[in-house]
Design a protein around this motif. Structure first.
Motif: not given
Length: 154
Positions: A103-106, A108-110, A112, A131, A134
């Motif tokens: 999951a790209i959003a997950d 990215a959050r991790s 960050r 920022n 991907v």
């Protein structure tokens, strides 16, 4: 008077030189490259991050890694990371390649969270933004660009 009392009275108290807390006597500057290395290593630690940087940057980096004196691990650590460092704050731009199926959003959050924690802990700078771009998805049957080029010498 005992000998220890005479010795204690004869000894001078240490003279305190300068003023204020020793930690405030000077400036510490942190180079952009230092923050980039910290952020790059922290981002790579996240599950789901396959690589850092665009396809072209990774290909050029793989070639550079094989050339003696080409940068090696140091150049690899900062690949895909750009930092702007001020006196008390920093901002980061990261370019990542994720593994197919995550999951790209997950991810990215991790990334960050991991990058902010590592940079703030190690540098004391406030991270104002991270920022994340991907740039690619690594498919299971794709070969890595780094692995494609056969070494010329054995």
């Amino acid at each position: 008077m005992s000998e220890s009392q005479q010795h204690a009275e004869g000894a001078r108290a240490p003279v305190k030189r300068g003023g204020g807390d020793p930690a405030s006597r000077g400036r510490t500057t942190i180079a952009d490259g230092v923050v980039e290395k910290i952020a790059g290593l922290a981002a790579r630690d996240v599950v789901g991050v396959h690589a850092m940087g665009s396809g072209l940057a990774r290909t050029l980096g793989a070639v550079r890694d094989r050339v003696p004196g080409g940068g090696g691990r140091s150049a690899t650590a900062t690949r895909g990371v750009k930092a702007e460092v001020g006196e008390v704050q920093t901002a980061l731009d990261l370019e990542i390649v994720v593994d197919y199926g995550v999951a790209i959003a997950d991810v990215a959050r991790s990334v960050r969270e991991n990058v902010i924690a590592a940079v703030e802990r190690m540098t004391g700078l406030e991270v104002v933004e991270v920022n994340i771009a991907v740039s690619d998805v690594k498919l299971p049957d794709e070969a890595d660009e780094e692995e494609e080029a056969e070494p010329r010498l054995q």
